[in-house]
Write an enzyme that holds these catalytic residues in place. Structure first.
Site, PDB file in Angstrom:
ATOM      1  N   CYS A  41      34.606   5.656 -23.535  1.00 36.79           N
ATOM      2  CA  CYS A  41      33.821   5.751 -22.304  1.00 36.79           C
ATOM      3  C   CYS A  41      34.643   6.509 -21.266  1.00 36.79           C
ATOM      4  CB  CYS A  41      33.425   4.369 -21.781  1.00 36.79           C
ATOM      5  SG  CYS A  41      34.790   3.223 -21.516  1.00 36.79           S
ATOM      6  N   HIS A  73       0.830  -1.206   0.000  1.00 33.77           N
ATOM      7  CA  HIS A  73       0.000   0.000   0.000  1.00 33.77           C
ATOM      8  C   HIS A  73       0.863   1.254   0.000  1.00 33.77           C
ATOM      9  CE1 HIS A  73      -2.135   3.314   1.996  1.00 33.77           C
ATOM     10  NE2 HIS A  73      -3.149   2.896   1.254  1.00 33.77           N
TER      11      HIS A  73
END
Length: 804
Positions: free
Chosen positions: A763, A432
């Site tokens: 990279c 919830h």
């Protein structure tokens, strides 16, 4: 109309009862979203093998008759008017519910319910069968309006009297505090909304398991996965957040592929308790109870891979039928050993978010980490802690505080809307607290275990859910950035722009970015953060000295068939998440590149690592993989990669070898990989090499003959070309990737690689900080540039500018 009309399969007792098999989505005004959806699935999806327990629904007409017979309309109006005049929500809700609970069903309605129940008993060939009695409001579960658990459900109800009473309690729950508040927020007229009650055959999940699944990643909106939460016993324990459930991910594009396992992640939850049937004979006793689970139940997965695949497949079919992402409850019957779908409704948060913009959050500083849990809502928030131990204390809450509690249920919703962030001890991604936090857009860290112990009223904290799957609560008010990215403004480029990904938990966060794949996925991050154990300590676990480290390792591998399977599974699932986020674009996974001092810092690592004067130039990268002192550890890395590519089907994974000093060493590594089932070219396997040592440049043609591509590691290449320690503050002014020697090395490599038909990528951080450096790479003919996701947009713009 005669009583037997209630069992005719149509609208019984003058439209008071409808059987599920006669309902479809068009019947929402009569029976609400939940019940019409059950009928829709029974009618249309049974042929797909999807099982939905049978039952019947009371109609909105029955509810309105109940309200009229007991003159409740005027009662509702009077009390709601008091709310608008400033009365407390709690007193207004309580007064309306009391009126409902003291009211009686008209005789015709009560008879319709019990007659239908007797017919259900006949169909099931049972006396007084146990049923689930679920509320289904006529304005709920619509794509534009749905909160979790607005009305009540009652499980394990048996007998005429208890059933009629449960229906009455469902009617009263239309006016719980959270339901009243929700309708006020959404602008629904309280007297226009009606309630249907679904009476459904009870699946004996108390003897097996139950849970929730979403056909979309609930945190990022990534559409290609089904997220399944599972725990023992009735599903209420998962929905309410009482337990930390198992969590499974299924990759939808792989469903149905022959010989492929689409289960790309499994995480074992604590599952400390379960909700089961009560065996009490007291008619006033609660029909369900909570009991502790056994050690065996806590240690094992709730579902098998076959069951995970089946549920994932059902989820995909249901989503396709409804044409939208779905929020689904499932249950396994322990007597029949069969799975069932017990509810399905549209997912209302991620499915309706914009796909043209992306909000990015990033912390600018770090504080003391106080607690951690599951990250919800991909945001950062700051505030003062308000610790509440029950919903009865919510009047103490101050707007804009950080709500800290054990777990939430629908009674907490009015206060959750006023919180800057939410932190709970218990709960999973489908609890919830998680569902409501997402809908509200509130940062939440769920299932910390110790939040109410370590966080006190008045503490100033920063709640960060922007660092991957794991959320953190830091001491103090920390500085952070929030940036809106307009994806429509990103230009196309000929040069591929990719992203570097270290944390698998953050991989889905960036799926909306139009990247060309992942240029660097660091295996050592997964090992360090998600495995934490030196691979050789797992290979030779029995040889470890008894002590604290061995005990900690034993705790981590608890529930696995053997210690090495823990390593292989965790690493494979980490790589698979990254590969899934970019599928089918390439994902370059670099083999482990720890230095010896870093390996020694892993659990059990000290006894397997030498002490080196200069680990940066020592036993690292390729030199480890074929060495007798690490070869068995490297076999585990290969096993994980083989599982990802060959079993899960992620053939977009490219393997990259780091710090490979000579062509002869390359031969030994490739031979070792082939011995472990990773043979270049088989099943499309490409193997790249890092270009970070001057020998990689000088002997580029020789390396190109052995590998399918290169990726330039600019930090090491600059360090070794210039002879400058990249970590030295005294020499920082000499460390420059734009030095002519470094640039010429890059240019030389690209020319040699292209002559052999090999691609070259870059990279590193420099393109993110330096547009001119991007221009140099593009001019040199670089094939791809890979950067951190948060700088992707600006680097893409720099590349487009350089190309034009």
């Amino acid at each position: 109309m005669a009583d037997d009309d209630t069992t005719s399969g149509g609208s019984g007792s003058d439209g008071l009862i409808r059987w599920f098999e006669d309902l479809d989505s068009g019947d929402t005004p009569q029976v609400g979203g939940k019940n019409s959806s059950l009928g829709e699935m029974i009618q249309n999806l049974a042929a797909e093998g999807i099982r939905v327990p049978g039952g019947f629904a009371t109609t909105a007409a029955m509810y309105r008759g109940f309200v009229a017979e007991n003159d409740l309309d005027s009662c509702i109006a009077q009390h709601i008017e008091k709310l608008h005049d400033g009365a407390e929500l709690a007193s207004v809700g309580s007064a309306i519910r009391e009126e409902f609970l003291r009211s009686e069903f008209p005789e015709r309605a009560a008879t319709a319910i019990t007659d239908a129940y007797h017919e259900l008993a006949t169909r099931l060939e049972l006396d007084d069968p146990s049923v689930a009695v679920r509320s289904s409001a006529t304005a709920e579960d619509l794509p534009e309006a749905s909160f979790a658990g607005q009305q009540e459900s009652f499980l394990n109800i048996a007998g005429d009297g208890p059933l009629v009473d449960a229906c009455r309690r469902c009617y009263a729950s239309l006016f719980t505090d959270r339901a009243i508040n929700y309708r006020e927020e959404k602008g629904f007229d309280h007297r226009e909304v009606a309630l249907s009650v679904g009476v459904q055959q009870m699946v004996r999940s108390d003897l097996a398991s139950a849970g929730v699944m979403f056909t979309i990643d609930t945190d990022s909106g990534f559409p290609d996965t089904v997220l399944i939460d599972a725990s023992w016993g009735l599903g209420e324990s998962v929905v309410s957040g009482q337990v930390d459930p198992d969590e499974y991910l299924v990759f939808k594009p792989m469903l149905g592929d022959e010989g492929v396992n689409p289960v790309i992640s499994k995480k074992r939850g604590g599952k400390e308790s379960k909700i089961v049937y009560s065996d009490s004979n007291d008619p006033d006793a609660d029909p369900t109870i909570t009991q502790e689970t056994s050690d065996q139940e806590q240690e094992q997965y709730v579902l098998t891979d076959e069951e995970i695949r089946r549920l994932g497949g059902w989820g995909a079919v249901i989503e396709e039928h409804y044409g939208t992402a779905m929020d689904i409850e499932w249950a396994k019957d322990g007597e029949l050993d069969e799975l069932f779908i017990v509810q399905a409704r549209p997912e209302t948060v991620q499915a309706h978010k914009s796909t043209t913009t992306l909000t990015s959050y990033s912390l600018n500083e770090r504080g003391e980490q106080l607690t951690s849990g599951l990250a919800i809502a991909d945001a950062i928030a700051t505030g003062t802690v308000c610790r509440l131990m029950s919903a009865a204390e919510i009047d103490q809450f101050q707007d804009g505080a950080v709500l800290v509690t054990h777990a939430t249920d629908p009674d907490w919703e009015p206060v959750m809307q006023r919180a800057a962030a939410i932190v709970t001890d218990q709960g999973g991604r489908t609890s919830h607290a998680a569902i409501v936090s997402r809908e509200l857009g509130v940062a939440a860290v769920i299932g910390c275990g110790n939040a109410t112990e370590v966080l006190s009223d008045g503490d100033e904290v920063t709640v960060s859910c922007a660092e991957g799957n794991e959320g953190h609560v830091y001491a103090g008010i920390l500085d952070y950035d929030e940036r809106e990215i307009d994806l429509g403004e990103i230009a196309d480029t000929d040069t591929d722009v990719m992203v570097n990904v270290a944390n698998p938990g953050a991989a889905f966060r960036w799926w909306r970015l139009p990247t060309d794949g992942v240029g660097l996925a660091r295996m050592e991050f997964i090992i360090n953060n998600h495995i934490q154990v030196h691979p050789m300590a797992l290979v030779r676990f029995d040889e470890l000295d008894d002590g604290d480290e061995k005990q900690r390792i034993a705790e981590l591998v608890r529930g696995y068939a053997n210690p090495t399977e823990f390593f292989v599974e965790r690493l494979a699932y980490g790589i698979a998440r990254i590969a899934a986020a970019s599928w089918p674009d390439p994902v370059v996974v670099r083999l482990s590149d720890f230095k010896t001092n870093e390996y020694a810092g892993l659990l059990g690592g000290a006894r397997f690592e030498p002490s080196e004067q200069n680990p940066m130039l020592g036993w690292r990268g390729a030199s480890r993989y074929y060495h007798e002192d690490y070869r068995e550890g490297f076999e585990l890395e290969c096993a994980a990669l083989r599982r990802v590519r060959d079993e899960m089907g992620f053939t977009n994974v490219i393997v990259m070898v780091p710090f490979c000093r000579t062509p002869q060493e390359a031969d030994r590594v490739l031979e070792t990989m082939a011995d472990n089932g990773l043979l270049r070219g088989v099943n499309g396997l490409e193997i790249y090499v890092m270009a970070e040592i001057p020998s990689n440049i000088v002997l580029a043609e020789d390396f190109a003959a052995r590998f399918d591509g290169f990726s330039i590691g600019s930090n090491d290449l600059t360090q070794l070309t210039l002879g400058v320690d990249r970590d030295s503050q005294m020499l920082a002014q000499l460390f420059d990737e734009r030095n002519p020697a470094v640039i010429r090395s890059i240019t030389r490599l690209i020319e040699a690689a292209h002559a052999r038909g090999r691609k070259v990528g870059f990279c590193g951080q420099r393109p993110s900080d330096d547009p001119d450096f991007v221009g140099l790479l593009v001019s040199a003919g670089i094939d791809s540039i890979s950067v951190s996701p948060d700088t992707f947009l600006q680097v893409k713009e720099h590349v487009a500018s350089a190309e034009s």
